[in-house]
Motif scaffolding. Structure first.
Motif, PDB file in Angstrom:
ATOM      1  N   ARG A 326      -0.279  -6.604  -2.005  1.00  0.00           N
ATOM      2  CA  ARG A 326      -0.284  -6.736  -3.413  1.00  0.00           C
ATOM      3  C   ARG A 326       0.247  -8.170  -4.059  1.00  0.00           C
ATOM      4  O   ARG A 326       0.060  -8.689  -5.029  1.00  0.00           O
ATOM      5  N   LYS A 327       1.054  -8.872  -2.998  1.00  0.00           N
ATOM      6  CA  LYS A 327       1.690 -10.143  -3.376  1.00  0.00           C
ATOM      7  C   LYS A 327       0.804 -11.089  -2.986  1.00  0.00           C
ATOM      8  O   LYS A 327       0.979 -12.566  -3.384  1.00  0.00           O
ATOM      9  N   THR A 328      -0.431 -10.843  -2.494  1.00  0.00           N
ATOM     10  CA  THR A 328      -1.360 -11.816  -1.876  1.00  0.00           C
ATOM     11  C   THR A 328      -2.633 -11.790  -3.169  1.00  0.00           C
ATOM     12  O   THR A 328      -3.159 -10.897  -3.353  1.00  0.00           O
ATOM     13  N   PRO A 329      -2.623 -13.076  -3.736  1.00  0.00           N
ATOM     14  CA  PRO A 329      -3.719 -13.014  -4.744  1.00  0.00           C
ATOM     15  C   PRO A 329      -5.019 -12.464  -4.540  1.00  0.00           C
ATOM     16  O   PRO A 329      -5.509 -11.558  -5.562  1.00  0.00           O
ATOM     17  N   ILE A 330      -5.518 -12.628  -3.569  1.00  0.00           N
ATOM     18  CA  ILE A 330      -6.761 -11.984  -3.372  1.00  0.00           C
ATOM     19  C   ILE A 330      -7.099 -10.503  -3.129  1.00  0.00           C
ATOM     20  O   ILE A 330      -8.060  -9.746  -3.186  1.00  0.00           O
ATOM     21  N   PHE A 331      -5.854  -9.827  -2.889  1.00  0.00           N
ATOM     22  CA  PHE A 331      -5.913  -8.457  -2.817  1.00  0.00           C
ATOM     23  C   PHE A 331      -4.829  -7.615  -4.009  1.00  0.00           C
ATOM     24  O   PHE A 331      -4.726  -6.428  -3.834  1.00  0.00           O
ATOM     25  N   GLN A 332      -4.674  -8.603  -5.177  1.00  0.00           N
ATOM     26  CA  GLN A 332      -3.894  -8.042  -6.128  1.00  0.00           C
ATOM     27  C   GLN A 332      -4.736  -6.647  -6.666  1.00  0.00           C
ATOM     28  O   GLN A 332      -3.891  -5.675  -6.987  1.00  0.00           O
ATOM     29  N   ASN A 333      -5.856  -7.050  -6.886  1.00  0.00           N
ATOM     30  CA  ASN A 333      -6.750  -5.799  -7.654  1.00  0.00           C
ATOM     31  C   ASN A 333      -7.422  -4.825  -6.409  1.00  0.00           C
ATOM     32  O   ASN A 333      -8.357  -4.092  -6.973  1.00  0.00           O
ATOM     33  N   THR A 334      -7.504  -5.174  -5.318  1.00  0.00           N
ATOM     34  CA  THR A 334      -8.272  -4.378  -4.334  1.00  0.00           C
ATOM     35  C   THR A 334      -7.646  -3.112  -4.221  1.00  0.00           C
ATOM     36  O   THR A 334      -6.525  -2.706  -4.040  1.00  0.00           O
ATOM     37  N   PRO A 335      -8.576  -1.985  -4.401  1.00  0.00           N
ATOM     38  CA  PRO A 335      -8.076  -0.681  -4.118  1.00  0.00           C
ATOM     39  C   PRO A 335      -7.585  -0.312  -2.702  1.00  0.00           C
ATOM     40  O   PRO A 335      -8.121  -0.745  -1.781  1.00  0.00           O
ATOM     41  N   ILE A 336      -6.289   0.253  -2.556  1.00  0.00           N
ATOM     42  CA  ILE A 336      -5.616   0.523  -1.387  1.00  0.00           C
ATOM     43  C   ILE A 336      -5.137   1.984  -1.534  1.00  0.00           C
ATOM     44  O   ILE A 336      -4.458   2.271  -2.163  1.00  0.00           O
ATOM     45  N   ILE A 337      -5.773   2.607  -0.322  1.00  0.00           N
ATOM     46  CA  ILE A 337      -5.738   4.102  -0.422  1.00  0.00           C
ATOM     47  C   ILE A 337      -5.019   4.558   0.667  1.00  0.00           C
ATOM     48  O   ILE A 337      -5.342   3.912   1.882  1.00  0.00           O
ATOM     49  N   ILE A 338      -3.847   5.308   0.647  1.00  0.00           N
ATOM     50  CA  ILE A 338      -2.940   5.472   1.806  1.00  0.00           C
ATOM     51  C   ILE A 338      -3.643   6.951   2.452  1.00  0.00           C
ATOM     52  O   ILE A 338      -3.796   7.680   1.778  1.00  0.00           O
ATOM     53  N   LEU A 339      -3.648   6.827   3.663  1.00  0.00           N
ATOM     54  CA  LEU A 339      -4.210   7.975   4.512  1.00  0.00           C
ATOM     55  C   LEU A 339      -3.001   8.160   5.429  1.00  0.00           C
ATOM     56  O   LEU A 339      -2.790   7.413   6.324  1.00  0.00           O
ATOM     57  N   THR A 340      -2.442   9.378   5.301  1.00  0.00           N
ATOM     58  CA  THR A 340      -1.316   9.627   6.164  1.00  0.00           C
ATOM     59  C   THR A 340      -1.070  11.279   6.415  1.00  0.00           C
ATOM     60  O   THR A 340      -1.798  11.859   5.423  1.00  0.00           O
ATOM     61  N   SER A 341      -0.167  11.844   7.403  1.00  0.00           N
ATOM     62  CA  SER A 341      -0.162  13.240   7.453  1.00  0.00           C
ATOM     63  C   SER A 341       1.099  13.332   6.490  1.00  0.00           C
ATOM     64  O   SER A 341       1.469  14.665   6.668  1.00  0.00           O
ATOM     65  N   GLN A 342       1.709  12.192   6.344  1.00  0.00           N
ATOM     66  CA  GLN A 342       3.094  12.539   5.438  1.00  0.00           C
ATOM     67  C   GLN A 342       2.817  12.725   4.094  1.00  0.00           C
ATOM     68  O   GLN A 342       2.367  11.597   3.462  1.00  0.00           O
ATOM     69  N   ASN A 343       2.864  13.875   3.686  1.00  0.00           N
ATOM     70  CA  ASN A 343       2.644  14.370   2.419  1.00  0.00           C
ATOM     71  C   ASN A 343       3.290  14.699   1.411  1.00  0.00           C
ATOM     72  O   ASN A 343       3.277  15.542   0.465  1.00  0.00           O
TER      73      ASN A 343
END
Length: 399
Positions: A326-343
């Motif tokens: 998120r602190k990297t300019p090219i990824f500031q608006n890229t959707p990031i979806i967390i996938l984990t068993s820790q729910n």
């Protein structure tokens, strides 16, 4: 009798009179440079619109009732919104129920402006725009009872707006986060961070409420403390370009479909392969990254359209990696979806504070994963950020 009650009574009387006289024409409401128009045929409402953010109002109604609809140029004549709806219903691009929802939504916003402003001047003009030959168009007209129902909703919304002491604010204004606060740590760690993409001077309070699928009162009340602190300014913004003046879209010849790239970051090759088996048949290009540290260079080069990320990995955890991206300019608006068993709720909260766009339990349901990916990619392609509404509590419109 309060000014609010007077405005409501006068509005109801005027609309009832038009219905009882089976009048055909236009009722114009004026307030300085802004005008609202209600079109009638034989006492039934055709459409309601206005010069203030006319195209934005249309776009919000379309997004709410038929977001997949893409209109060509509307036929000539006013109101062009109704002409376009009638044409689209005839061509079976829009259902009658959807068209009625769009008409009622536009009417509610116009009536909200009317009941909230007792000083509006009214003028009736007898203009014949329809005839009994327009059978399809006439089937969409609202009866007096339907108009009265929408008026009651607009009145309740205005009463709730007053109860929340929002009278000094206009839902047509755009909230803008002060530039020096956009990287402020306190803002980033607050629920306001989930809304920062909308605080750029491109969206009005009405627009944000539509995207968030929340009442405009809820959105405005949520932002009010930040407005009072001076962290957010409310400013006038222009309407969007009128679609009637836009040239028809030009189809590219023999254009090859672009396959969106989705990066899957997980130290398990079994997991990345399972994700690929879901995404690739749906038309996506999958970038598998097993080592997140060495894979950052690959991410930077490939610039994926969306990132799926595990939380628990060797050498680095997903929270830190998400925060770094998120602190990297090219990824500031890229959707990031967390996938984990820790729910757990703590995991979800920490993921959001790290900048994650969304959260799915592993292993994900294939259809749920595809739906989520499509929604985020569609929002990115349209230039519209998605709203994480979990920081808001729904509010009932009080009577």
């Amino acid at each position: 009798m309060s000014s609010t009650s007077i405005a409501y009574v006068n509005t109801a009387r005027t609309l009832a009179s038009v219905s009882q006289q089976r009048a055909t024409g236009e009722l114009t409401l004026a307030n300085g440079e802004h005008r609202w128009r209600l079109y009638f045929f034989q006492g039934r409402l055709v459409y309601a619109t206005g010069t203030l953010h006319r195209v934005r109002r249309w776009n919000r109604a379309i997004q709410r009732y038929c977001p997949a609809f893409h209109a060509a140029q509307a036929p000539p004549g006013e109101p062009w919104e109704y002409q376009l709806l009638s044409q689209s219903v005839a061509q079976q691009q829009v259902k009658v129920s959807q068209a009625e929802g769009i008409i009622k939504t536009s009417l509610e916003e116009v009536l909200f402006s009317w009941v909230s402003n007792p000083a509006l001047s009214t003028n009736w003009s007898a203009v014949q725009r329809f005839s009994f030959k327009d059978n399809l168009a006439l089937s969409l007209l609202l009866s007096a009872a339907e108009v009265e129902e929408v008026l009651e909703r607009a009145q309740q919304l205005w009463k709730h707006w007053k109860t929340l002491e929002l009278e000094s604010l206009s839902p047509y204004k755009s909230p803008i986060l002060k530039q020096h606060l956009q990287t402020d740590a306190a803002i980033a760690a607050s629920p306001l961070a989930n809304l920062s993409s909308f605080l750029t001077g491109r969206y009005t309070l009405w627009d944000i409420a539509c995207h968030a699928q929340r009442p405009v009162t809820t959105v405005t009340r949520f932002l009010l403390p930040w407005v009072q602190r001076g962290a957010i300014a409310l400013e006038e913004i222009a309407d969007l370009p009128n679609p009637l003046k836009l040239p028809p879209p030009v189809k590219p010849v023999a254009a090859q479909p672009v396959r969106p790239t989705i990066a899957c970051i997980d130290d398990s090759s079994t997991v990345t392969q399972a994700l690929a088996s879901i995404l690739e048949p749906a038309g996506y290009k999958v970038l598998k990254i097993l080592d997140p540290l060495t894979g950052i260079a690959t991410l930077t080069t490939s610039k994926p359209d969306l990132i799926l990320m595990d939380l628990v990995m060797p050498n680095v955890n997903g929270y830190d990696l998400c925060s770094f991206l998120r602190k990297t300019p090219i990824f500031q608006n890229t959707p990031i979806i967390i996938l984990t068993s820790q729910n757990g709720i703590i995991d979800r909260t920490r993921a959001r504070l790290s900048g994650a766009s969304d959260f799915l339990t592993k292993p994900p349901d294939p259809q749920a994963l595809l739906n989520l990916v499509r929604n985020y990619l569609k929002a990115m392609m349209s230039g519209t950020p998605t709203v994480n509404c979990q920081c808001w509590e729904d509010e009932e419109v009080e009577g």
